[in-house]
Write an enzyme that holds these catalytic residues in place. Sequence first.
Site, PDB file in Angstrom:
ATOM      1  N   GLU A  87       9.503  -0.324  -2.445  1.00 38.88           N
ATOM      2  CA  GLU A  87      10.517  -0.987  -0.888  1.00 38.88           C
ATOM      3  C   GLU A  87       9.743  -1.878  -0.252  1.00 38.88           C
ATOM      4  O   GLU A  87       8.763  -0.832   0.379  1.00 38.88           O
ATOM      5  CB  GLU A  87      10.490   0.539  -0.501  1.00 38.88           C
ATOM      6  CG  GLU A  87      12.260   0.373   0.969  1.00 38.88           C
ATOM      7  CD  GLU A  87      12.295   2.272   1.543  1.00 38.88           C
ATOM      8  OE1 GLU A  87      11.699   2.827   2.228  1.00 38.88           O
ATOM      9  OE2 GLU A  87      13.038   2.033   1.901  1.00 38.88           O
ATOM     10  N   LYS A 137      10.251  15.748  16.180  1.00 40.83           N
ATOM     11  CA  LYS A 137       9.493  14.021  16.480  1.00 40.83           C
ATOM     12  C   LYS A 137       9.463  13.044  15.698  1.00 40.83           C
ATOM     13  O   LYS A 137      10.385  12.447  15.444  1.00 40.83           O
ATOM     14  CB  LYS A 137       7.899  14.767  15.729  1.00 40.83           C
ATOM     15  CG  LYS A 137       7.236  14.282  15.719  1.00 40.83           C
ATOM     16  CD  LYS A 137       5.956  13.633  15.066  1.00 40.83           C
ATOM     17  CE  LYS A 137       6.054  13.192  13.981  1.00 40.83           C
ATOM     18  NZ  LYS A 137       6.101  11.339  14.958  1.00 40.83           N
ATOM     19  N   GLY A 181      12.348   8.350   5.879  1.00 40.24           N
ATOM     20  CA  GLY A 181      10.701   8.542   6.127  1.00 40.24           C
ATOM     21  C   GLY A 181      10.848   8.161   4.511  1.00 40.24           C
ATOM     22  O   GLY A 181      11.558   7.611   3.721  1.00 40.24           O
ATOM     23  N   GLY A 202       7.172  11.829   2.177  1.00 36.39           N
ATOM     24  CA  GLY A 202       7.829  12.814   1.474  1.00 36.39           C
ATOM     25  C   GLY A 202       7.423  13.988   0.919  1.00 36.39           C
ATOM     26  O   GLY A 202       7.519  15.136   0.611  1.00 36.39           O
ATOM     27  N   CYS A 235      16.756   2.423   5.279  1.00 36.74           N
ATOM     28  CA  CYS A 235      16.728   3.402   4.400  1.00 36.74           C
ATOM     29  C   CYS A 235      17.495   2.891   2.962  1.00 36.74           C
ATOM     30  O   CYS A 235      17.532   2.428   1.625  1.00 36.74           O
ATOM     31  CB  CYS A 235      17.141   3.948   4.142  1.00 36.74           C
ATOM     32  SG  CYS A 235      18.560   5.339   4.824  1.00 36.74           S
ATOM     33  N   GLU A 289      15.101  12.437   3.432  1.00 41.64           N
ATOM     34  CA  GLU A 289      15.979  10.961   2.510  1.00 41.64           C
ATOM     35  C   GLU A 289      14.687   9.737   2.988  1.00 41.64           C
ATOM     36  O   GLU A 289      14.532   9.624   3.807  1.00 41.64           O
ATOM     37  CB  GLU A 289      17.064  10.999   4.184  1.00 41.64           C
ATOM     38  CG  GLU A 289      17.983   9.859   3.964  1.00 41.64           C
ATOM     39  CD  GLU A 289      17.947   8.475   4.491  1.00 41.64           C
ATOM     40  OE1 GLU A 289      16.651   8.019   2.998  1.00 41.64           O
ATOM     41  OE2 GLU A 289      18.558   8.501   5.116  1.00 41.64           O
ATOM     42  N   GLU A 345       6.869   7.686  15.463  1.00 43.86           N
ATOM     43  CA  GLU A 345       5.693   6.852  17.380  1.00 43.86           C
ATOM     44  C   GLU A 345       6.091   6.093  18.116  1.00 43.86           C
ATOM     45  O   GLU A 345       5.604   5.781  18.903  1.00 43.86           O
ATOM     46  CB  GLU A 345       4.214   7.473  16.564  1.00 43.86           C
ATOM     47  CG  GLU A 345       3.500   6.579  15.245  1.00 43.86           C
ATOM     48  CD  GLU A 345       3.891   7.401  14.183  1.00 43.86           C
ATOM     49  OE1 GLU A 345       5.007   7.899  14.288  1.00 43.86           O
ATOM     50  OE2 GLU A 345       3.008   6.820  13.527  1.00 43.86           O
TER      51      GLU A 345
HETATM   52  P1  NAI Z   1       6.499   6.897   7.997  1.00 43.02           P
HETATM   53  O1  NAI Z   1       7.196   8.044   6.555  1.00 43.02           O
HETATM   54  O2  NAI Z   1       4.757   7.226   7.990  1.00 43.02           O
HETATM   55  O3  NAI Z   1       6.987   7.975   9.123  1.00 43.02           O
HETATM   56  C1  NAI Z   1       8.291   8.068   9.495  1.00 43.02           C
HETATM   57  C2  NAI Z   1       7.662  10.028  10.278  1.00 43.02           C
HETATM   58  O4  NAI Z   1       7.159  10.346   9.465  1.00 43.02           O
HETATM   59  C3  NAI Z   1       7.142   9.432  11.275  1.00 43.02           C
HETATM   60  O5  NAI Z   1       7.741   9.929  12.604  1.00 43.02           O
HETATM   61  C4  NAI Z   1       5.668   9.405  11.223  1.00 43.02           C
HETATM   62  O6  NAI Z   1       5.214   9.650  12.640  1.00 43.02           O
HETATM   63  C5  NAI Z   1       6.362  10.231  10.585  1.00 43.02           C
HETATM   64  N1  NAI Z   1       4.587  10.825   9.424  1.00 43.02           N
HETATM   65  C6  NAI Z   1       4.017   9.752   9.222  1.00 43.02           C
HETATM   66  N2  NAI Z   1       3.045  10.846   8.515  1.00 43.02           N
HETATM   67  C7  NAI Z   1       3.299  12.378   8.563  1.00 43.02           C
HETATM   68  C8  NAI Z   1       2.431  13.322   8.025  1.00 43.02           C
HETATM   69  N3  NAI Z   1       1.234  13.194   6.900  1.00 43.02           N
HETATM   70  N4  NAI Z   1       3.399  14.360   8.001  1.00 43.02           N
HETATM   71  C9  NAI Z   1       4.430  14.827   8.647  1.00 43.02           C
HETATM   72  N5  NAI Z   1       4.782  13.703   9.427  1.00 43.02           N
HETATM   73  C10 NAI Z   1       4.301  12.086   9.414  1.00 43.02           C
HETATM   74  O7  NAI Z   1       6.933   5.478   7.821  1.00 43.02           O
HETATM   75  P2  NAI Z   1       6.130   4.238   8.188  1.00 43.02           P
HETATM   76  O8  NAI Z   1       4.529   4.296   7.559  1.00 43.02           O
HETATM   77  O9  NAI Z   1       6.701   4.098   9.600  1.00 43.02           O
HETATM   78  O10 NAI Z   1       6.608   3.122   6.994  1.00 43.02           O
HETATM   79  C11 NAI Z   1       6.765   3.385   6.041  1.00 43.02           C
HETATM   80  C12 NAI Z   1       7.358   2.497   4.922  1.00 43.02           C
HETATM   81  O11 NAI Z   1       8.024   3.810   4.911  1.00 43.02           O
HETATM   82  C13 NAI Z   1       8.249   1.210   5.528  1.00 43.02           C
HETATM   83  O12 NAI Z   1       7.767  -0.336   5.049  1.00 43.02           O
HETATM   84  C14 NAI Z   1       9.969   1.548   4.599  1.00 43.02           C
HETATM   85  O13 NAI Z   1       9.173   1.419   2.782  1.00 43.02           O
HETATM   86  C15 NAI Z   1       9.791   4.034   4.544  1.00 43.02           C
HETATM   87  N6  NAI Z   1      10.576   4.040   5.605  1.00 43.02           N
HETATM   88  C16 NAI Z   1      12.001   4.224   5.143  1.00 43.02           C
HETATM   89  C17 NAI Z   1      12.677   4.657   6.127  1.00 43.02           C
HETATM   90  C18 NAI Z   1      13.751   5.621   5.924  1.00 43.02           C
HETATM   91  O14 NAI Z   1      15.538   5.074   6.242  1.00 43.02           O
HETATM   92  N7  NAI Z   1      14.467   6.111   4.530  1.00 43.02           N
HETATM   93  C19 NAI Z   1      12.870   5.061   7.678  1.00 43.02           C
HETATM   94  C20 NAI Z   1      10.769   4.235   7.987  1.00 43.02           C
HETATM   95  C21 NAI Z   1      10.361   4.255   7.154  1.00 43.02           C
END
Ligand code: NAI
Length: 490
Positions: free
Chosen positions: A386, A179, A232, A237, A288, A254, A182
Amino acid sequence: MTTTAKAVKSYRNYINGQFVEAKETFPVYDPATEEVIASVAVADAAEVDRAVKAARAAFDSGPWATTTAQDRGRILFKLAEKVRANAAMLAELESRNTGKPIVEAEFDIADVATCFEYYGGLANKVTGSVNPVPANALSFTMREPVGVAGQIIPWNYPLLMAAWKLGPAIAAGCCCVLKPAEQTPLTAMELANWLEEAGLPPGVVNIINGVGETTGAALVTHAGVDKIAFTGSAAVGKIIVKAAADTLKRVTLELGGKSPNVFFADADWEAAVDGALFGVFINQGEVCSAGSRILVEKKIYSKFVEAMAEKAKRIKLGPPLSRETKMGPLVSKEQYDRVSSYLALGKSEAKTAIGGGRPREFAKGYYVEPTIFYDVDNSARIAREEIFGPVASVIPFDGEGEAIRIANDTPYGLAGAVWTRDIYKAFRVVKSMRAGIVWVNHMQPTYVEAPWGGYKQSGFGRELGPWGMEEYLETKQVFVNLDEAPIGWY
Ligand code: NAI
Ligand code: MG
C-alpha cells in the site's frame, strides 16, 4: 505552555467533560505551507489512564447507564446539528490540516453529520429475539453495549473516521476514548466543544492526543478498555491484535489495501478512463480503498494507458483551500517521504506514463505529481504494498480468468471494482473477488447505510450501517424458568 507563533491555536485533551492541561504539547502542521498551525496537548500514560477511568465510571455507574436509546438518538441528532451549523469552519480546518481540497473536505463534513443522524435514528431500533427453546421457559436475547471502546483513527478522513467510530458507539450506549491521528487532531478537538451541549454526560466521550507508540499503545493495553476499534496501517493492526490479546479485548480493524480496479475492453470508454483516475487519485490517493492496481484488458491496454495519462495531466494541483484544486499536498513530511521512496522504486520496477516526482511549481508543501506506472507485474512491490499516495500501477491482463486471478493475488481484500457492459461477466467477477466491497462501473462511493470493511489482511469487523453498530453490542441470553417445580436431578 507553548510559545510558538501568535496565530497558533492550542488544543487540550478532553477528559471527563473537561479540557485539561498537559505537561507537553506537540505541533500540528499545514502540509501546504509546512507551517505550524496548532499545538496540541500530549496525553501520557497517566492521562490515558484518567480518560479510561472516566469512561469506565461513566459506563459502570454514571447516568449514562439509564439514558434511554431515544435519548442517545437525540444526542446524536444534536451533534449532527452542531456539525452542520459549523460545517464551513470544520471543512476549512480539515482542508488546512490534511491538505485535501476544500471541496472534498466539504463532502466529508456533510458525511459526518449524516453519519451522526443515521446512528441517531438507529439507536432505538435495536431489538432482541425470543428463542424457541424446548422447555417450559422463556428464552430471549438482550443487546447490551460492549462497554468502554478505545478508538484509534487515521489522518486521511479525520472527522469522518471519528464519526464512523463515535456514532455507533454512542447509539449502542458505549463510552469512548477516541485518539485522533497525531497529524490531524484539530476537527475532532472542535467536536469536543459540543459534546456536553449535545447532552453527553462527562466521561462518555473522551478525546486524547499523542502518537500511536505511546498514547495509542497505552489505550490498547489498558485493562479498563473492553474493545479497540482501529483504522490505519496493517502493520499497526497486527501490533494491536497482539497487544490486545493479554486482556482479550474485542478488536475491529480497517486496514486499507491494494484494491484492483478491473477494466474490460467492452467498458464504456469515457466512464472507464474517468473511473480509473478517480479510483486512485481522489484525496491524493490517501484512501484505504484506493483502486491502486488498475487491471486493463490487453485489447485496450495501450490506448487506455495513453488516455489515462492524457487526462491525468489536467488534474489541477494547488492550494487546498482553492476551489479549483483537485489535488492538494500529502498530509505530512513522513507520508511525502514514504510515497517518494515508492516513486523511486516504481521507476525501477515498471515504466512511467506520467508523473514520478515532485511538481515544479511549488516551492513548499508536500506535493507529489499524480503518477501512473504501467507494464507493472503483479509481483512487483508497487503492486503489492500500500503506497497511500497518488500512484497507480497499471497491469495488463488477457481475459476474465486472468483478471480474477490477478485481482485476488494480494494479501489484502478491502475493495475492488469491475467495468464492463456485460452483466454476466460483471457478476461473475463480483462473485469471485475476495473483497469486502465491490463496485460495478464505479469506484469509491461510500454510504453510511451500507457496510464497510475488508477480507484477508484488510482487517475484520464491519463499519457503517447496522453492521457497524453490531460491533459495539454484546448479546445476552436470558432464560426464564416458568416451571415452579424443583429441577429434581438430585
Ligand atoms: P498508522 O497505522 O501508524 O496510524 C494510524 C493510527 O494508529 C494513528 O492514530 C496512530 O497514532 C495510531 N498508532 C500507530 N501506532 C500505534 C500503536 N503501536 N498502538 C496504537 N496505535 C497506534 O499509519 P501511518 O504511520 O500514519 O501511515 C502509514 C501507512 O498506513 C500509510 O502509508 C498507509 O499505507 C496506511 N494507512 C492506512 C489507513 C487506512 O485508512 N486504512 C489510514 C492511514 C494510513
Ligand atoms: Mg505509523
